[in-house]
Design a protein around this motif. Structure first.
Motif, PDB file in Angstrom:
ATOM      1  N   ALA A 252       0.884  -1.179   0.000  1.00  0.00           N
ATOM      2  CA  ALA A 252       0.000   0.000   0.000  1.00  0.00           C
ATOM      3  C   ALA A 252       0.917   1.224   0.000  1.00  0.00           C
ATOM      4  N   THR A 253       1.228   1.699  -1.174  1.00  0.00           N
ATOM      5  CA  THR A 253       2.235   2.751  -1.338  1.00  0.00           C
ATOM      6  C   THR A 253       1.718   4.114  -0.866  1.00  0.00           C
ATOM      7  N   VAL A 254       2.603   4.821  -0.174  1.00  0.00           N
ATOM      8  CA  VAL A 254       2.260   6.163   0.316  1.00  0.00           C
ATOM      9  C   VAL A 254       2.271   7.149  -0.866  1.00  0.00           C
ATOM     10  N   HIS A 255       1.304   8.063  -0.862  1.00  0.00           N
ATOM     11  CA  HIS A 255       1.227   9.055  -1.935  1.00  0.00           C
ATOM     12  C   HIS A 255       0.742  10.389  -1.381  1.00  0.00           C
ATOM     13  N   ARG A 256       0.899  11.452  -2.164  1.00  0.00           N
ATOM     14  CA  ARG A 256       0.557  12.799  -1.698  1.00  0.00           C
ATOM     15  C   ARG A 256       0.346  13.723  -2.898  1.00  0.00           C
ATOM     16  N   VAL A 257      -0.228  14.888  -2.623  1.00  0.00           N
ATOM     17  CA  VAL A 257      -0.324  15.947  -3.643  1.00  0.00           C
ATOM     18  C   VAL A 257       0.132  17.240  -2.972  1.00  0.00           C
ATOM     19  N   LEU A 258       1.262  17.780  -3.439  1.00  0.00           N
ATOM     20  CA  LEU A 258       1.806  19.003  -2.830  1.00  0.00           C
ATOM     21  C   LEU A 258       1.198  20.259  -3.460  1.00  0.00           C
ATOM     22  N   VAL A 259       1.521  21.407  -2.874  1.00  0.00           N
ATOM     23  CA  VAL A 259       1.188  22.686  -3.504  1.00  0.00           C
ATOM     24  C   VAL A 259       2.140  22.836  -4.698  1.00  0.00           C
ATOM     25  N   PRO A 260       1.600  23.072  -5.897  1.00  0.00           N
ATOM     26  CA  PRO A 260       2.483  23.130  -7.074  1.00  0.00           C
ATOM     27  C   PRO A 260       3.483  24.278  -6.994  1.00  0.00           C
ATOM     28  N   GLU A 261       4.671  24.026  -7.546  1.00  0.00           N
ATOM     29  CA  GLU A 261       5.684  25.083  -7.553  1.00  0.00           C
ATOM     30  C   GLU A 261       5.358  26.164  -8.576  1.00  0.00           C
ATOM     31  N   GLU A 262       4.795  25.763  -9.714  1.00  0.00           N
ATOM     32  CA  GLU A 262       4.523  26.749 -10.762  1.00  0.00           C
ATOM     33  C   GLU A 262       3.283  27.550 -10.421  1.00  0.00           C
ATOM     34  N   GLU A 263       3.410  28.876 -10.522  1.00  0.00           N
ATOM     35  CA  GLU A 263       2.300  29.739 -10.145  1.00  0.00           C
ATOM     36  C   GLU A 263       1.035  29.425 -10.951  1.00  0.00           C
ATOM     37  N   VAL A 264       1.213  29.132 -12.242  1.00  0.00           N
ATOM     38  CA  VAL A 264       0.032  28.900 -13.079  1.00  0.00           C
ATOM     39  C   VAL A 264      -0.783  27.696 -12.570  1.00  0.00           C
ATOM     40  N   ARG A 265      -0.092  26.700 -12.028  1.00  0.00           N
ATOM     41  CA  ARG A 265      -0.814  25.527 -11.510  1.00  0.00           C
ATOM     42  C   ARG A 265      -1.394  25.797 -10.117  1.00  0.00           C
ATOM     43  N   ARG A 266      -0.725  26.682  -9.368  1.00  0.00           N
ATOM     44  CA  ARG A 266      -1.298  27.058  -8.059  1.00  0.00           C
ATOM     45  C   ARG A 266      -2.592  27.831  -8.228  1.00  0.00           C
ATOM     46  N   ARG A 267      -2.649  28.586  -9.335  1.00  0.00           N
ATOM     47  CA  ARG A 267      -3.841  29.408  -9.594  1.00  0.00           C
ATOM     48  C   ARG A 267      -4.943  28.605 -10.267  1.00  0.00           C
ATOM     49  N   SER A 268      -4.663  27.329 -10.513  1.00  0.00           N
ATOM     50  CA  SER A 268      -5.669  26.470 -11.161  1.00  0.00           C
ATOM     51  C   SER A 268      -6.250  25.503 -10.141  1.00  0.00           C
ATOM     52  N   THR A 269      -7.468  25.117 -10.388  1.00  0.00           N
ATOM     53  CA  THR A 269      -8.049  24.066  -9.558  1.00  0.00           C
ATOM     54  C   THR A 269      -7.565  22.721 -10.091  1.00  0.00           C
ATOM     55  N   ARG A 270      -7.670  21.695  -9.261  1.00  0.00           N
ATOM     56  CA  ARG A 270      -7.375  20.340  -9.719  1.00  0.00           C
ATOM     57  C   ARG A 270      -8.535  19.452  -9.291  1.00  0.00           C
ATOM     58  N   GLN A 271      -8.875  18.469 -10.117  1.00  0.00           N
ATOM     59  CA  GLN A 271      -9.938  17.530  -9.751  1.00  0.00           C
ATOM     60  C   GLN A 271      -9.476  16.090  -9.927  1.00  0.00           C
ATOM     61  N   SER A 272      -9.977  15.244  -9.084  1.00  0.00           N
ATOM     62  CA  SER A 272      -9.749  13.807  -9.262  1.00  0.00           C
ATOM     63  C   SER A 272     -10.968  13.065  -8.717  1.00  0.00           C
ATOM     64  N   ILE A 273     -11.022  11.804  -9.058  1.00  0.00           N
ATOM     65  CA  ILE A 273     -12.114  10.937  -8.569  1.00  0.00           C
ATOM     66  C   ILE A 273     -11.444   9.692  -8.003  1.00  0.00           C
ATOM     67  N   ALA A 274     -11.784   9.365  -6.769  1.00  0.00           N
ATOM     68  CA  ALA A 274     -11.225   8.138  -6.179  1.00  0.00           C
ATOM     69  C   ALA A 274     -12.375   7.182  -5.896  1.00  0.00           C
ATOM     70  N   PHE A 275     -12.219   5.945  -6.316  1.00  0.00           N
ATOM     71  CA  PHE A 275     -13.191   4.898  -5.991  1.00  0.00           C
ATOM     72  C   PHE A 275     -12.471   3.978  -5.014  1.00  0.00           C
ATOM     73  N   PHE A 276     -12.777   4.198  -3.730  1.00  0.00           N
ATOM     74  CA  PHE A 276     -12.084   3.447  -2.671  1.00  0.00           C
ATOM     75  C   PHE A 276     -12.797   2.113  -2.466  1.00  0.00           C
ATOM     76  N   VAL A 277     -12.195   1.063  -2.950  1.00  0.00           N
ATOM     77  CA  VAL A 277     -12.838  -0.252  -2.884  1.00  0.00           C
ATOM     78  C   VAL A 277     -12.564  -0.899  -1.534  1.00  0.00           C
TER      79      VAL A 277
END
Ligand SMILES: O=C(O)CCC(=O)C(=O)O
Ligand SMILES: [Fe+2]
Length: 312
Positions: A252-277
């Protein structure tokens, strides 16, 4: 490279095939999943057979919910960890890594087609999810069969213990989660502020669909590697219960999502969908090799203990 996340082509195991898949495909996919889950713990699935439009509809309907004012989203807040699972989680309501100062992430969870949905304020949300979630359940069943074969178990060893995915929290706590990472301000660029703190998932497997923003990282051999979005694929990773079940053969590998370094990505939203089985409520998870590496644990009790450790 050995430390990359492999891509597995599902071919006639994909949902666009209704007939029984060829044995050669099953053997190949079982093998490839086995090697991915024993090493990096993540894999991309190609040719899964779910239409991109079905996925995009969920992203779109979710965005229309997450962009509502906080006062309205608050109406849908879930009462975790005490109550059942459905509803909205706001920023900092769930802290996955105890060392995080802030986790700037929003989410909406549902555990069945007739659960608690924001029908009045995001009317497309229920419909879009109810089209995608059953397809993710069916795909999961096909994957679980390959995984069982790879472990020299009866083909339905895992699938028979995951019979009630997305059919209600009273039977099974598989969760469909729509995730939304809002835009970040300059004040959010400081140590300890992340989009998603480092964690491993709790259940059997997680199917993850991401938009094209990127940012997910996976800890493999002591190194953070990017799980770059690849259009047309679904990312799958292992949860802790599957690690216990397989006596740590699968990770069960550890994972994360950091604050992006690039300003353009910080100013953007991000979306994902997780299906936790998650396995059906009441299923006891004990090491399949008969070892005593992990104590037997009941699927629902384990999930509750993890949720109460992370929710405020
Ligand atoms: O948003 C992502 O890419 C990952 C989310 C995640 O790992 C989780 O919610 O468990
Ligand atoms: Fe996760």
């Amino acid at each position: 490279m050995a430390n990359d996340i492999p891509i597995v082509d599902l071919a006639d195991i994909g949902l666009h095939h209704l007939d029984k898949p060829r044995q050669s495909t099953v053997d190949r996919v079982a093998n490839e999943l086995n090697s991915a889950f024993s090493t990096v713990g993540f894999v991309y699935l190609r040719n899964h057979g779910i239409e991109q439009q079905t996925i995009d509809n969920v992203f779109q309907a979710s965005k229309s919910f997450f962009q509502l004012p906080d006062t309205i989203k608050d109406v849908y807040r879930c009462g975790k960890p005490d109550s059942e699972s459905d509803g909205y989680t706001g920023k900092d309501q769930e802290i996955l890594d105890v060392s995080s100062l802030h986790e700037i992430r929003e989410a909406y969870d549902v555990a069945s087609p007739d659960g608690f949905y924001p029908d009045q304020h995001a009317p497309e949300f229920r419909k879009a999810i109810n089209k995608l979630a059953p397809q993710l359940s069916e795909l999961t069943t096909r994957l679980l069969k390959c995984m069982a074969l790879a472990l020299d178990l009866e083909e339905d060893f895992f699938s028979s213990r995951h019979q009630f995915m997305f059919q209600g929290a009273e039977k099974n706590r598989t969760i469909f989660r729509s995730l939304y990472y809002p835009t970040l301000s300059d004040a959010d660029i400081q140590p300890g502020v992340v989009r998603c703190g480092a964690h491993s998932d709790y259940g059997a497997i997680t199917l993850l669909l991401q938009d094209d923003m990127g940012g997910l990282e996976v800890l493999s051999k002591g190194e953070w590697i990017p799980a770059t979005p690849i259009r047309g694929t679904i990312l799958v990773n292992l949860g802790d219960l599957m690690q216990f079940w397989t006596s740590d053969r699968y990770v069960a590998t550890v994972h994360r999502v950091l604050v992006p370094e690039e300003e353009v990505r910080r100013r953007s939203t991000r979306q994902s969908i997780a299906f936790f089985v998650h396995a059906d409520n009441g299923v006891m998870i004990s090491p399949i090799d008969g070892s005593e590496k992990h104590l037997p644990v009941e699927a629902l009790a384990y999930l509750k203990s993890r949720i109460s450790a992370t929710y405020k």
